[in-house]
Design a protein around this motif. Structure first.
Motif, PDB file in Angstrom:
ATOM      1  N   UNK A   1      60.442 -16.656   2.490  1.00 43.71           N
ATOM      2  CA  UNK A   1      59.021 -16.693   2.172  1.00 43.71           C
ATOM      3  C   UNK A   1      58.470 -18.107   2.306  1.00 43.71           C
ATOM      4  N   UNK A   2      59.302 -19.108   2.013  1.00 47.77           N
ATOM      5  CA  UNK A   2      58.848 -20.503   2.127  1.00 47.77           C
ATOM      6  C   UNK A   2      58.567 -20.880   3.585  1.00 47.77           C
ATOM      7  N   UNK A   3      59.319 -20.276   4.501  1.00 46.07           N
ATOM      8  CA  UNK A   3      59.183 -20.641   5.915  1.00 46.07           C
ATOM      9  C   UNK A   3      58.094 -19.845   6.638  1.00 46.07           C
ATOM     10  N   UNK A   4      57.674 -18.762   6.079  1.00 44.23           N
ATOM     11  CA  UNK A   4      56.820 -17.831   6.819  1.00 44.23           C
ATOM     12  C   UNK A   4      55.420 -18.390   7.091  1.00 44.23           C
ATOM     13  N   UNK A   5      54.910 -18.004   8.276  1.00 44.21           N
ATOM     14  CA  UNK A   5      53.494 -18.189   8.619  1.00 44.21           C
ATOM     15  C   UNK A   5      52.958 -16.797   8.994  1.00 44.21           C
ATOM     16  N   UNK A   6      52.635 -16.030   7.958  1.00 45.17           N
ATOM     17  CA  UNK A   6      52.282 -14.616   8.098  1.00 45.17           C
ATOM     18  C   UNK A   6      50.775 -14.487   8.307  1.00 45.17           C
ATOM     19  N   UNK A   7      50.369 -14.215   9.554  1.00 39.24           N
ATOM     20  CA  UNK A   7      48.943 -14.107   9.870  1.00 39.24           C
ATOM     21  C   UNK A   7      48.291 -12.920   9.157  1.00 39.24           C
ATOM     22  N   UNK A   8      49.063 -11.871   8.911  1.00 39.08           N
ATOM     23  CA  UNK A   8      48.518 -10.709   8.220  1.00 39.08           C
ATOM     24  C   UNK A   8      48.139 -11.013   6.790  1.00 39.08           C
ATOM     25  N   UNK A   9      49.036 -11.717   6.075  1.00 38.38           N
ATOM     26  CA  UNK A   9      48.718 -12.073   4.683  1.00 38.38           C
ATOM     27  C   UNK A   9      47.544 -13.046   4.620  1.00 38.38           C
ATOM     28  N   UNK A  10      47.491 -13.990   5.541  1.00 34.74           N
ATOM     29  CA  UNK A  10      46.363 -14.929   5.569  1.00 34.74           C
ATOM     30  C   UNK A  10      45.051 -14.182   5.784  1.00 34.74           C
ATOM     31  N   UNK A  11      45.078 -13.154   6.646  1.00 30.42           N
ATOM     32  CA  UNK A  11      43.875 -12.357   6.897  1.00 30.42           C
ATOM     33  C   UNK A  11      43.444 -11.614   5.639  1.00 30.42           C
ATOM     34  N   UNK A  12      44.413 -11.022   4.945  1.00 30.67           N
ATOM     35  CA  UNK A  12      44.097 -10.277   3.722  1.00 30.67           C
ATOM     36  C   UNK A  12      43.480 -11.195   2.672  1.00 30.67           C
ATOM     37  N   UNK A  13      44.048 -12.387   2.511  1.00 34.75           N
ATOM     38  CA  UNK A  13      43.518 -13.311   1.510  1.00 34.75           C
ATOM     39  C   UNK A  13      42.118 -13.790   1.875  1.00 34.75           C
ATOM     40  N   UNK A  14      41.863 -14.011   3.166  1.00 34.74           N
ATOM     41  CA  UNK A  14      40.519 -14.424   3.579  1.00 34.74           C
ATOM     42  C   UNK A  14      39.504 -13.320   3.320  1.00 34.74           C
TER      43      UNK A  14
END
Length: 398
Positions: free
Chosen positions: A218-231
């Motif tokens: 989880x520390x290494x991830x760059x998850x575009x899906x989670x970033x989209x959800x948070x935005x």
């Protein structure tokens, strides 16, 4: 004026048999069913004493042969895929009923309001805002097929495109189903439209890193899906602080790449839009959106990029047409009508660049539209037709 509401309902019922799908209609623009409906309409226009033309973009125009002042009235007759029988068709058949009643009305079914091939191709063509280059570039939103061969297959290639005649029309009218629940919820039967909302549409692209769902910490991830959800969650939390009572916003499309259950999304693409009747309110919402994207880029490992992809300006309805429709509504259904904005966009928004416009709403059962179960009570259709005719008469005599 000799209004025949029985014939009005009969014409609506006849039109819905072309392209029937369940209790609705499937008539995509320039499909065989759509072209059958256009030729059917042209014949009905001629029967009503109008000179009918189907032009090079598919507009069906019935020109009144007598003296003016004239009104332009209509809507569209193509449909969304597997959709309802009244969206658009109501306005066209209502306009035809005005002509049958003896009013000096030009009737038009504007092509492709539903956007199968572009944005308001028919009404934009009429007001001079559709170039040959636009036609060359137009593609079907579902298949990606070019427009030019489709026009040829529909028998429209080589036909001239009509333009509004300068000074001919005192204004333009459009009757439509509400496509919402305000009238039904309020126990009301008529809506006099005050204006048509503007829309601003955006593409939000978020770049991450595609990786393995199990092997990447989880520390290494760059998850575009989670970033989209948070935005999107941030937008939903902050927009109520800057919007107006009738503002709306929608994320109509979310694409994740590669969109597979065992792979961390490396890219997200969102199509986001908001609507309001006030430019000032939309300016606030736009400024808020930019600020939220900046804040996302400060906090997230996945940078977001905001691209404007569509913009239409609000179109206030003409005060004199509104007054005529208000007077007609109060005369025919006192206390059972209200003023209201249109949250959906219509051809009248394009026509407003050249003409005073007005719109009239009748209730939608359950607020349903763009679905085959769309419907309106027949008594509400008949009342809407009577109010439209009386409003048209008052406006022409004003």
């Amino acid at each position: 004026m000799q209004l025949d509401t029985d014939r009005f309902l009969q014409d609506l019922d006849a039109l819905r048999t072309i392209g029937t799908y369940r209790t609705g209609v499937h008539r995509p623009t320039f499909s065989p069913q759509d072209m059958e409906s256009r030729h059917w309409l042209a014949r009905r226009m001629e029967e009503a004493g109008l000179d009918a033309t189907i032009d090079g973009i598919g507009n069906v125009f019935g020109r009144h042969r007598g003296r003016g002042p004239h009104l332009l009235a209509g809507s569209h007759i193509e449909t969304q895929n597997h959709a309802g029988w009244l969206d658009g068709a109501l306005g066209v058949i209502g306009a035809l009923a005005l002509a049958r009643a003896g009013l000096p009305v030009d009737v038009c079914a504007y092509a492709d309001e539903e956007g199968h091939w572009g944005d308001f191709l028919g009404s934009r063509s009429l007001v001079g805002d559709l170039t040959e280059a636009d036609l060359d570039a137009a593609r079907n939103r579902t298949t990606g097929a070019p427009l030019r061969p489709a026009l040829a297959e529909a028998g429209l290639a080589g036909r001239p495109r009509l333009a509004l005649e300068e000074g001919r029309h005192k204004g333009a009218l459009e009757m439509h189903i509400e496509q919402g629940t305000q009238l039904e919820t309020g126990g009301l039967r008529i809506g006099v439209v005050t204006g048509i909302v503007g829309i601003r549409q955006w593409r939000i692209v978020i770049e991450g890193q595609q990786d393995h769902t199990g092997g990447t910490t989880m520390r290494e991830r760059r998850d575009a899906g989670l970033a989209a959800v948070r935005l999107l969650a941030a937008i939903d939390a902050e927009f109520p602080k800057v919007c107006a009572e009738r503002s709306v916003w929608t994320t109509g499309r979310i694409l994740l790449e590669p969109n597979l259950p065992m792979i961390i999304p490396g890219r997200a693409e969102l199509v986001f839009s908001f609507r309001d009747l006030s430019v000032e309110v939309m300016d606030r919402m736009e400024a808020c959106l930019h600020a939220l994207v900046r804040e996302s880029n400060r906090r997230e490992r996945c940078p977001a990029r905001l691209e404007a992809i569509g913009r239409s300006e609000p179109a206030p309805c003409d005060p004199a047409i509104q007054a005529a429709l208000r007077g007609a509504a109060e005369a025919l259904c006192p206390g059972a009508w209200q003023e209201m904005p249109s949250g959906a966009i219509h051809d009248s928004q394009v026509l407003a660049r050249k003409l005073p416009v007005g719109m009239l709403f009748v209730p939608s059962i359950g607020g349903i539209s763009h679905h085959w179960s769309e419907d309106t009570k027949r008594e509400d259709l008949e009342l809407g037709m009577r109010v439209l005719a009386e409003g048209a008469r008052r406006f022409l005599q004003a």
